[in-house]
Structure formats: structure tokens, C-alpha cells
Write an enzyme that holds these catalytic residues in place. Structure first.
Site, PDB file in Angstrom:
ATOM      1  N   GLU A 123       0.824  -1.217   0.000  1.00 49.54           N
ATOM      2  CA  GLU A 123       0.000   0.000   0.000  1.00 49.54           C
ATOM      3  C   GLU A 123       0.855   1.262   0.000  1.00 49.54           C
ATOM      4  O   GLU A 123       0.712   2.118   0.871  1.00 49.54           O
ATOM      5  CB  GLU A 123      -0.892   0.021   1.253  1.00 49.54           C
ATOM      6  N   PRO A 124       1.772   1.405  -0.958  1.00 50.31           N
ATOM      7  CA  PRO A 124       2.601   2.606  -0.939  1.00 50.31           C
ATOM      8  C   PRO A 124       1.799   3.840  -1.341  1.00 50.31           C
ATOM      9  O   PRO A 124       0.938   3.757  -2.225  1.00 50.31           O
ATOM     10  CB  PRO A 124       3.670   2.303  -1.997  1.00 50.31           C
ATOM     11  N   ARG A 177       2.104  20.194   4.876  1.00 46.91           N
ATOM     12  CA  ARG A 177       3.093  19.344   5.552  1.00 46.91           C
ATOM     13  C   ARG A 177       4.084  20.112   6.421  1.00 46.91           C
ATOM     14  O   ARG A 177       4.365  19.672   7.538  1.00 46.91           O
ATOM     15  CB  ARG A 177       3.812  18.435   4.546  1.00 46.91           C
ATOM     16  N   TYR A 223       3.806  18.790  10.075  1.00 42.39           N
ATOM     17  CA  TYR A 223       4.842  17.819  10.468  1.00 42.39           C
ATOM     18  C   TYR A 223       6.237  18.429  10.514  1.00 42.39           C
ATOM     19  O   TYR A 223       7.219  17.676  10.536  1.00 42.39           O
ATOM     20  CB  TYR A 223       4.920  16.669   9.454  1.00 42.39           C
ATOM     21  N   CYS A 226      -2.985  33.972   7.774  1.00 49.86           N
ATOM     22  CA  CYS A 226      -2.803  34.638   9.070  1.00 49.86           C
ATOM     23  C   CYS A 226      -2.547  33.632  10.188  1.00 49.86           C
ATOM     24  O   CYS A 226      -3.383  33.433  11.067  1.00 49.86           O
ATOM     25  CB  CYS A 226      -4.033  35.477   9.383  1.00 49.86           C
ATOM     26  N   GLU A 227      -1.428  32.952  10.113  1.00 49.61           N
ATOM     27  CA  GLU A 227      -0.992  32.013  11.145  1.00 49.61           C
ATOM     28  C   GLU A 227       0.531  32.004  11.105  1.00 49.61           C
ATOM     29  O   GLU A 227       1.105  31.941  10.022  1.00 49.61           O
ATOM     30  CB  GLU A 227      -1.427  30.571  10.820  1.00 49.61           C
ATOM     31  N   TYR A 276       0.444  13.909  -0.198  1.00 51.42           N
ATOM     32  CA  TYR A 276      -0.092  14.641   0.952  1.00 51.42           C
ATOM     33  C   TYR A 276       0.038  16.150   0.748  1.00 51.42           C
ATOM     34  O   TYR A 276       0.256  16.902   1.696  1.00 51.42           O
ATOM     35  CB  TYR A 276       0.582  14.186   2.255  1.00 51.42           C
TER      36      TYR A 276
END
Ligand SMILES: *Cc1c(COP(=O)(O)O)cnc(C)c1O
Length: 426
Positions: free
Chosen positions: A279-280, A319, A323, A349-350, A378
Site C-alpha cells: 500500500e505505498p 506538511r 509535520y 494569518c498564522e 499529501y
């Protein structure tokens, strides 16, 4: 190895200058390379097929959540890939992309009754059951529909691995899978009740794995369980070995290559006489995609810090914010010399909307095009419209052709999906 190269000083996706795509589609935009997708699939498929215990009996079921664009799925599907799915929406996407139901695996920790019913009626190849309560519900749904599915029990082998705590799934404390002894009990229980047909075991221990050791340990657990179940008279004919193999996002990262991985798997499966599923996700698509963006401006602070403000933001590529992930940033026009360091940020705005801090780059000016490499997995599939930024479009390149395979919605479309409640209409 990917097919994004500078040709005469201009970055291309295969034969297409990325500047041409920016002119046609605007920025930000994801750009995928068919040749890279194809190459990654083939290298893995051939490596698996070169191992006697796997030859002719391995199915690569692409993890749809890594990149769920229909054209990406269709590209992989035509090469022979199946699909590993975690929702009804993903099953529908795989089918819409032409991947037949008998190559679709349904995984996931929280499948609803409605989704299970849909999966049964669709005739998916296998449902991976992730807990006792889920088995109870699947048995009820199977009884009600009169359809008896092939299932695998997803084992939590107690081996966690992966590039970040948020993408480790096989550790004892993670929410995924069933501990070994309980999994053996569930297998026997499912076989006894007869509403579902247990055919095998599954595991997926994490993502962005750079070391084969934990995978080898996990596969040894599955092999041992297979022998124990068979000794008790059960049929075990499929082992689903999950995904998780890492990719070289940054220089110095050296994930195992597919041939080394396949050799390890071949050894782990020797003598078991099982069909294998893989399941790559990331491995097939990460380096097949870039996020193309434009510099809005460079903001130099009095203390000398330089902010490179792009028109791409965390809602387009999550990402780094989620992460702390690293993505190489490459100017589209080959620029000599080093300026920098830059803090690379988006307009959201973060403070989390920071792609990179103190990144050394050539001099970049307002209007310049850049790409984030390794953004095919992703990236678009996690994108949102946070800050009411229209969903980032996707482009597929093949040779010297390109096609917009998900357009950027216009503002009427974005607003048209919502309405005012009747009592708020004027
Ligand atoms: C996410 C996921 C995958 C794919 O993981 P990659 O790290 O992208 O290879 C495979 N199987 C399952 C069950 C998953 O949840």
C-alpha cells in the site's frame, strides 16, 4: 529520480516549461509528472516481481489518500495498480478512475455502517478490519446484505516507525490495528461466525520510514501469526504489508531503495506461500509532484531578516505546518549565486504558515516563480480553502503536453456552495 529538470536555465516538468503552466493556469498550482509516476510504479513492481516468493502474486494498491486526483489514479491504475482506500469517497474515486473493484482494498479505523455497506455492494477485493467493534459491525452489515466479504485483520505488531510522531501508526500506543493475541482471537471468531471470510493479516506501521529494521520486525510478526493460525486450521492466503517507505525529501536522507526493500520482503515471505499486498502512497507520488508558486514580495526587516512571501500557503501545502516537513525550494529560472537566508512564508494569518526558516536560496524578487519539490504526496489531497483561498488547481504533464486535471474554482463557485439560512436572507 524525477523528471523536473532545468533545460536552458528554465525548470521543466518533462518537456513543459513550468513558466508556461504558470502563464496558463496561474499560481499556486500542483504539477505532476506522468513519467515520474510511471517510473516509480515500475521500479517497485519490477523489484517485487524479481523476488521468487512475490513473483506474479503481489498487488500494489496505491494509498489514495496520498494523492487522490482522478488522473493520477488513472495513470497508476493503467499500469496495474490497485487502490488502498479509507473512505467511501476514496472508493468512489478509485472506481471513477477506472480501477476495478477487485483491486480495491478498504482500510481505515472508523468505517461507518453506510461505508461498509457501500464497500460490500461494490465488491471490493478486501476489507481490512481494524478492531473488535468494527468486526461486530461488519458482520452485522454482511449478514444484512447477504454478501460475505474477504477480510484481513489489521495487526498492531507493536513496532512503530516513521518520520514524525504524527505519522507513526504501529506503536503500542497508536490507535491503529489490533494487538497480536487479540488479532488471533478475532480471526478465529470471524471464521467461526461465517459472515465474513478471513483471508489474511494486514499491517501498516508508519510513514516516511527510512530504516528497514522495524518493517522487517513487523513482517516477522505477521509470518509468525500466519504459522500459528494455520496450525489451528485457519486459511491465511494474503498478507497486506502496508506502505510507509520513505522518500529522499532532503539531501542526506537515504531511504532504502525498492530493490533492497523487495529483497527484505522476499526473505520475510519465503516459504509462506501467500499473496502479498502493498500500500505505498508517498513512495509512488511524492517526487512526481511540485507545488508551483510565485513570489509576491520580499520583506526585509530592520534587523535584516528576509521574508520571502509566496502566493502559496499552508492551506495549499500543509506538511511543513503539520509535520515540520522539509521541501526543497527551487527557483524556476536557474539563478546563480546565493542570497539568503530567507524565511519562506505564505499569506495566511498564522505563524504556522511558514514553509522554511533561514533557507539559503539564490536572490529572488517579486514575480519570480519557485517550486516546492517532493509535493506530490499529501499536498493537494490535504489542501483546504482556509482563509477563503480557492482550492489549489492540479496539472498533469505527459511529455510535452499538459492538462488541468482539477481547475481552480472561481469565487462564484467558492461562494455558491453556501447559502444564507432562510431567516438571514433579506
Ligand atoms: C497512509 C497509509 C498508507 C500509505 O502510507 P505511505 O507512507 O504514504 O506509503 C498505506 N496504508 C495505510 C493503511 C495507510 O493508512
Amino acid at each position: 529520480m524525477d523528471h523536473f529538470q532545468h533545460i536552458d536555465g528554465a525548470l521543466h516538468a518533462e518537456g513543459v516549461p513550468l513558466a508556461d503552466i504558470a502563464d496558463t493556469v496561474g499560481t499556486p498550482a500542483y504539477v505532476y509528472s506522468t513519467a515520474t509516476l510511471t517510473r516509480h510504479y515500475r521500479v517497485l513492481a519490477e523489484a517485487l516481481d524479481a523476488q521468487a516468493p512475490l513473483a506474479g502474486r503481489a498487488l500494489i494498491a496505491f494509498a489514495v489518500k496520498a494523492n487522490s486526483n482522478l488522473s493520477v489514479l488513472a495513470t497508476l491504475g493503467r499500469l496495474g495498480a490497485g487502490a488502498d482506500t479509507v473512505s467511501e469517497g476514496e472508493i468512489r474515486r478509485a472506481l471513477a478512475a477506472g480501477i476495478p473493484a477487485d483491486r480495491i482494498i478498504f482500510s481505515g479505523v472508523g468505517k461507518t455502517d453506510a461505508e461498509l455497506t457501500f464497500a460490500l455492494q461494490t465488491g471490493v477485493r478486501q476489507i481490512n478490519v481494524e478492531s473488535g467493534p468494527e468486526l461486530d459491525r461488519l458482520e452485522r452489515v454482511a449478514e444484512a446484505t447477504g454478501i460475505r466479504p474477504d477480510i484481513a485483520i489489521r495487526v498492531n505488531p507493536g513496532v512503530g516507525a516513521g518520520g514524525h510522531a504524527k505519522i507513526t501508526t504501529g506503536g503500542g500506543g497508536d490507535k491503529f490495528g489490533v494487538p497480536v493475541e487479540e488479532a488471533l482471537d478475532l480471526y478465529a471468531r470471524a471464521a467461526r461466525a461465517g459472515h465474513v471470510r478471513p483471508v489474511g493479516l494486514a499491517c501498516h506501521i508508519g510513514s516516511q520510514i527510512l530504516d528497514l529494521g522495524p518493517l522487517r520486525d513487523a513482517f516477522a510478526v505477521l509470518a509468525d501469526m500466519t504459522r500459528r493460525l494455520r496450525a489451528d486450521g485457519h486459511t491465511v492466503r494474503v498478507l497486506d504489508l502496508g506502505g510507509g517507505l520513505g522518500v529522499p525529501y532532503e539531501p542526506g536522507l537515504t531511504p532504502p531503495d525498492p530493490a533492497t526493500y523487495a529483497a527484505m520482503v522476499g526473505e520475510a515471505m519465503a516459504g509462506l506461500d501467500v499473496d502479498t499486498l502493498f500500500e505505498p502512497g508517498r513512495l509512488l507520488v511524492a517526487n512526481a509532484g511540485v507545488l508551483l508558486a510565485r513570489v509576491i514580495h520580499v520583506n526585509v526587516r530592520p534587523d535584516g531578516r528576509r521574508f520571502l512571501v509566496l502566493d502559496a500557503a499552508m492551506n495549499d501545502l500543509m506538511r511543513p505546518a503539520l509535520y515540520d516537513a522539509f521541501h526543497p525550494l527551487v527557483p524556476v529560472r536557474d539563478a546563480a549565486g546565493v542570497k539568503g537566508p530567507y524565511d519562506v512564508v505564505g499569506p495566511v494569518c498564522e505563524t504556522g504558515d511558514t514553509f522554511a526558516r533561514a533557507r539559503t536560496l539564490p536572490e529572488l524578487l517579486a514575480g519570480d516563480l519557485v517550486v516546492f519539490k517532493g509535493a506530490g504526496a499529501y499536498g493537494a489531497s490535504m489542501a483546504s480553502e482556509y482563509n477563503s483561498r480557492p482550492l489549489v488547481p492540479e496539472v498533469l504533464v505527459s511529455g510535452d503536453r499538459f492538462a488541468v486535471v482539477r481547475p481552480r474554482p472561481d469565487y462564484d463557485t467558492l461562494l455558491g456552495r453556501e447559502s444564507r439560512a432562510p431567516w438571514l436572507a433579506d
